[in-house]
Design an enzyme around this catalytic site. Structure first.
Site, short mmCIF file in Angstrom:
data_model
loop_
_atom_site.label_atom_id
_atom_site.label_comp_id
_atom_site.label_asym_id
_atom_site.label_seq_id
_atom_site.Cartn_x
_atom_site.Cartn_y
_atom_site.Cartn_z
N LYS B 97 4.82 -70.01 32.81
CA LYS B 97 5.72 -68.79 32.69
C LYS B 97 4.90 -67.96 31.57
O LYS B 97 4.51 -68.44 30.32
CB LYS B 97 7.22 -69.29 31.92
CG LYS B 97 8.10 -68.12 31.86
CD LYS B 97 9.50 -68.17 31.26
CE LYS B 97 10.66 -67.68 31.62
NZ LYS B 97 11.88 -67.83 30.80
N SER B 172 15.43 -65.96 33.36
CA SER B 172 14.41 -65.04 33.28
C SER B 172 13.27 -65.78 34.20
O SER B 172 12.49 -64.91 34.37
CB SER B 172 14.14 -64.76 31.83
OG SER B 172 13.55 -66.22 31.14
N SER B 196 17.59 -70.06 31.67
CA SER B 196 16.40 -69.36 32.21
C SER B 196 15.64 -70.20 33.20
O SER B 196 14.77 -69.62 33.84
CB SER B 196 15.56 -68.46 31.40
OG SER B 196 16.22 -67.39 30.83
#
Lengths: 501, 537
Positions: B97, B172, B196
């Site tokens: 990420k 996210s 997330s």
């Protein structure tokens, strides 16, 4: 334009000053408060930094255990209670010397609180200053503003920032309001900061050099009519960085406040900038109790726990308290009470100790510091220790005098040369061709001339008025341009006139 | 030299292997790391770009990934002690990420304000991944600074859900979840502040774990809310997440909030294979009203499977969970407003000069932040700044912290009655791109079931629970355990996963519509039509 002031005496007749101090002490730990970068003064800008000090994305702080130890020691030396558990908070404001745009500090629960410091004033009385708290925080980077006026960020063409200082561990020592000092307020201010500096220096937790900003003082001053309980509005003079300046700044602010109040105006609660050259302050930024730093608990750190065992271990390592140290030094040095108090008030006790350690006798060290250096420092408007005199220089000068190589007057001139950067005492003596005239031949000629020039004086001496000899010695010294040994000259004159010394 | 039967496994099968399976085959010499890494890079090139590509990756790190893969292959080929010392996951590629800093690749946090920024240091988890010699495929898309539940708040365009390219992949960490779901990576790292990792896992049919707060070092994860953030694994199987958690977890002296004790054996827990006698608690407040019927049905099926496997299902009540979302949306923005103050244009990243004089530092900071941050980030900075302001602190931040304590107490009480708690991960399946973009509150409600775990610091795992009847889209099942008991999640999760896959006759992702290669002409109808799966899924 400078502010109006009232004379200090008049101000004191009408108003009761209340003081308060925030003294920041930079700790001399090997690494920074929250990172492993070196804590070193004076290196190339931005070399002692890592990602944490620069506040790069993703970094986290880790508390320096050595800094906590030093903070606890300071707290103990200030007779404070030590928190069993305390936390850090974020003090938030945008400023380019603060990489994260918040300072990691302590807010609600400082590591040390509720202490006091007994300050001895020049008249021998002891004044107790109450300590509210001593808390840990990190220093900001150092900004240098280029172009524009007065080195301020406003109006500068550009600014340079050195993050070497960013994250250096600080302990901020905050007093409770100091009441009842009266006209001794300026003296107390200086003595208090001197005492704090002495403590952190003796603890070995700070280099304690004010000229390097190791100890920095913000001085709060307010006035109120005598008898009134409520405090007046205060001003906070920032970064007063010598003991003399602390005294002068407090004195100036008292005079300025008094003039404002006398004219019926109100004091603006604000920070003030101290100007060493004019010994005045100018308006900084407005500061109110409602300044909103949006403090909140630092979520990246866990509470600092100081076990009672640890605190007691640290207490056991504390050096002797300043009062005891003074007693010991006075006894060791053999100074009279008056001599020793003068030394303390002149702020040269540590310097004398260093000079004695370097090889001088106690009386020689005192003679040089009190007789020569303190006066020069006063003329230069700096603290004596900031003048740049090395203990080794004094030892060398003193040996030259003892060896009869130069006399005291020459030695003082050589010291000026050393301070002017002309070299070591030996180099200066050689370069200036200084040497005591020890050959009796030229001296005897000069003595004959001096006696011939002042026959009446010669007669007086012959008649037993030996104290008149000074005029003849003076004549000889003048003729030899000061290079004669005055003691030897005296002997020769007396011998010449056949008088017993 | 070990013989490597090049091309023994076709690339399309290679990319569908679990990480554990791939690791075994790498160790057995059936396939090389270069082959596997290249297969994933090809897959990324195939499905990620273009107008209707998945857009899971913001940066592809092909050269370095292949170099690491070749190094692992060379060590294996040499054999001996060095080969024996290789980590179990050596040579297994991973996606990261883009909130986690990496040397040698840009880190953007999904924001314009960090466009082009390269970190001079590696996050602790990256150091551990490099030490394990796992090739890093690249950096995955996210909502800007991890603020969002759909990845639509990325400054670099939304990621698309591989199950339906017109739908969101969650957020996210939509990039990491979509990359794993679309077979662009076998493993990925995510960060979970309010869900997330887990919510994207739920809506993409993948596994995502938010470890116990402090189980994995946060050093090098760009902070949103420090007291809530946690890095965790994203994978296609529960065992794979356990393997990855074992690589990245454990104490780190650079993170003061990192737990001091060594990590439990999570992989062993995932391999334990039974839940007999375990008490599994349904949280009364986290299902029923407000949850999509198809989600509720799949949830009930999972309960039946666990009950049949010998677990005791109990019901627990966590009455303060109703305040969790409100408390979260005060604590998170408060911390975020502070953590994001450093993005000011002074030391790194974007610097924008004001159009008109004067050119003061305040105006440069303001112009940089005005133009560098997106709307959702600004919204949260303003919320947080307000909540921490003098005069409001007690009412907002202070009250929220009290709620946080109450939520922790609810968990404490619940875990007296149950060993593991269970709920749907998200109230709905993936919604359509743009559907909730203008309604922040509706967006925030996606995380209603995941937020309590962050507030309490307890671990949570989401695994695929089947497809919803009404839309054929993935449903996630969330398991929660007490702090430091992450092993329980892997134990129960692996058993439930196995029972579910038995009932479906294979992994759920086998039912995902095949993605059209971006090289082919795009036929969107083929991938957007609701797949016709049986109600039993």
């Amino acid at each position: 334009m400078s502010d109006a002031t009232l004379s200090f005496e008049e101000a004191m007749e009408k108003y009761d000053p209340v003081l308060g101090f925030e003294v920041h002490v930079e700790l001399n730990t090997k690494t920074k408060m929250f990172s492993s970068a070196p804590n070193v003064f004076g290196d190339e800008p931005n070399t002692n930094v890592n990602e944490v000090d620069l506040g790069l994305p993703g970094v986290l702080p880790v508390v320096n255990r050595a800094a906590i130890e030093s903070s606890i020691k300071i707290g103990l030396a200030l007779n404070c209670s030590i928190a069993e558990s305390c936390t850090f908070a974020r003090k938030q404001y945008f400023y380019p010397d603060t990489p994260k745009n918040f300072q990691t500090s302590q807010y609600e629960d400082p590591i040390a609180f509720d202490g006091y410091l007994d300050i001895e004033l020049s008249d021998g009385t002891v004044f107790r200053v109450e300590i509210e708290r001593a808390h840990m925080e990190e220093d900001a980077g150092k900004l240098t503003h280029m172009g524009g006026a007065a080195g301020r960020i406003q109006g500068a063409d550009y600014s340079l920032v050195d993050y070497n200082r960013s994250g250096v561990p600080l302990v901020e020592i905050v007093t409770k309001p100091i009441e009842g000092a009266g006209s001794r307020a300026p003296e107390l201010a200086k003595a208090y900061v001197a005492a704090v500096r002495e403590i952190v220096k003796n603890l070995g937790v700070s280099d304690a050099k004010m000229e390097r900003g190791n100890v920095r003082c913000d001085a709060n001053v307010s006035l109120r009519p005598y008898g009134r309980e409520r405090f007046g509005t205060r001003s906070e003079t920032k970064n007063v960085n010598s003991l003399r300046a602390v005294e002068h700044a407090v004195r100036y602010e008292i005079q300025r406040h008094a003039a404002v109040l006398e004219s019926g105006e109100l004091i603006v609660q604000e920070t003030r900038h101290w100007h060493q050259d004019t010994r005045t302050t100018t308006s900084g930024r407005p500061k109110s109790d409602a300044d909103d730093y949006r403090y909140f608990p630092e979520p990246d750190l866990v509470p600092v726990v100081a076990s009672r065992e640890w605190v007691e271990e640290l207490r056991a390592t504390l050096p002797e308290p300043p009062a005891e140290r003074r007693k010991r030094l006075q006894a060791d040095w053999g100074y009279s009470d008056l001599e020793f108090r003068d030394v303390v008030n002149a702020g040269v006790m540590d310097e004398i100790e260093e000079t004695i350690t370097a090889g001088a006798t106690a009386s020689v060290a005192r003679k040089w510091w009190m007789g020569e250096i303190v006066g020069r420092a006063k003329n230069a408007d700096v603290d004596p220790g900031q003048l740049g005199v090395q203990p080794a220089t004094i030892v060398e000068l003193s040996r030259m005098v003892d060896g009869g190589k130069i006399n005291n007057k020459m030695a003082a001139a050589v010291l000026d040369g050393v301070l002017a950067g002309e070299g070591t005492p030996e180099e200066i003596v050689a370069a200036r061709g200084l040497a005591v005239v020890s050959d009796d031949g030229p001296l005897l000629e000069a003595i004959d001339a001096a006696l011939a020039a002042q026959p009446d004086v010669a007669d007086k001496i012959r008649g037993g008025k030996i104290q008149a000899i000074g005029a003849i010695v003076g004549g000889v010294m003048k003729a030899t341009r000061g290079q004669a040994d005055a003691g030897r000259v005296r002997e020769l004159i007396l011998a010449k006139l056949g008088v017993e010394g | 030299m070990t013989e490597t039967p090049t091309g023994a496994i076709p690339a399309r099968e290679l990319i569908r292997l679990s990480a554990a399976d791939l690791a075994n085959r790498l160790a057995a010499g059936e396939v090389t790391s270069v082959e596997a890494t290249q297969a994933y890079l090809d897959r990324i090139a195939d499905v990620d770009g273009g107008e209707r590509g998945v857009n899971a990756f913001l940066h592809v790190n092909a050269e370095e990934a292949l170099a690491v893969a070749a190094e692992v292959d060379a060590i294996r080929a040499t054999g001996g002690e060095a080969a024996g010392a290789l980590h179990e996951l050596a040579g297994v590629p991973i996606a990261i990420k883009d909130l986690i800093v990496t040397v040698g690749q840009p880190t953007t946090a999904g924001s314009k304000i960090l466009e082009g920024w390269h970190s001079p240091y590696d996050a602790t988890v990256i150091k551990r991944i490099r030490a394990a010699k796992m090739p890093i495929l690249g950096k995955t898309n996210l909502d800007e600074f991890a603020m969002g539940s759909s990845t639509e708040h990325s400054a670099y365009g939304p990621t698309r859900n591989p199950w339906d390219l017109d739908r969101i992949p969650g957020g996210s960490g939509g990039g990491s979840a979509a990359a794993v779901a679309a077979f662009e990576a076998p493993l990925a790292l995510g960060t979970d502040t309010g869900g997330s990792i887990r919510q994207p896992g739920a809506v993409t049919g993948t596994v995502g774990v938010k470890p116990t707060y402090g189980s994995v070092s946060r050093y090098g994860a760009i902070a949103m809310a420090s007291s809530l953030d946690q890095i965790g694994p994203v994978s296609r199987t529960v065992l794979d997440s356990a393997l990855l958690h074992q690589v990245i977890g454990g104490h780190d002296p650079f993170d003061s909030t990192s737990l001091p004790e060594p990590l439990a054996d999570l992989v062993a827990a995932a391999r334990m294979g039974n839940v007999e006698g375990m008490r599994i608690g349904i949280i009364k407040e986290l299902h029923g009203e407000g949850y999509q019927p198809g989600v509720e049905n799949r949830f009930n099926e999972s309960l039946d499977l666990l009950r049949n496997a010998g677990a005791t299902i109990v019901e627990v009540s966590c009455p303060n969970f109703q305040y969790a979302l409100g408390a979260y949306y005060l604590i998170m923005p408060s911390e975020a407003s502070s953590n994001l103050a450093k993005f000011d244009g002074v030391r790194f990243g974007l610097r924008v000069l004001p159009e008109d004089p004067p050119l003061t530092i305040e105006r440069v900071m303001a112009a940089t932040r005005a133009s560098g941050f997106g709307d959702e980030v600004k919204r949260r900075i303003i919320l947080g700044t307000y909540a921490l302001s003098a005069g409001y602190y007690d009412a907002y931040y202070g009250s929220a912290q009290k709620v946080r304590t109450l939520v922790q107490r609810d968990f404490d009480a619940a875990f007296e009655q149950a060993d593991v708690l269970i709920s749907p991960t998200a109230p709905t399946t993936a919604f359509r791109l743009g559907e909730k973009l203008d309604d922040p509150l509706a967006m925030y409600l996606n995380d209603v079931a995941t937020i309590p775990a962050n507030l309490a610091g307890v671990p949570g795992l989401s695994l695929p629970g089947g497809l919803a009847d009404e839309d054929g889209l993935p449903v996630g099942i969330q398991l929660l355990a007490p702090a430091r008991e992450d092993a329980r999640l892997y134990r129960v999760g692996a058993v439930l996963e196995s029972l579910l896959e038995q009932s479906w006759g294979g992994p759920m992702l086998d039912r995902a519509p095949a993605l059209a290669s971006t090289a082919d002409s795009v036929d969107s109808s083929a991938v957007t039509a609701a797949p016709n799966h049986g109600g039993s899924l």
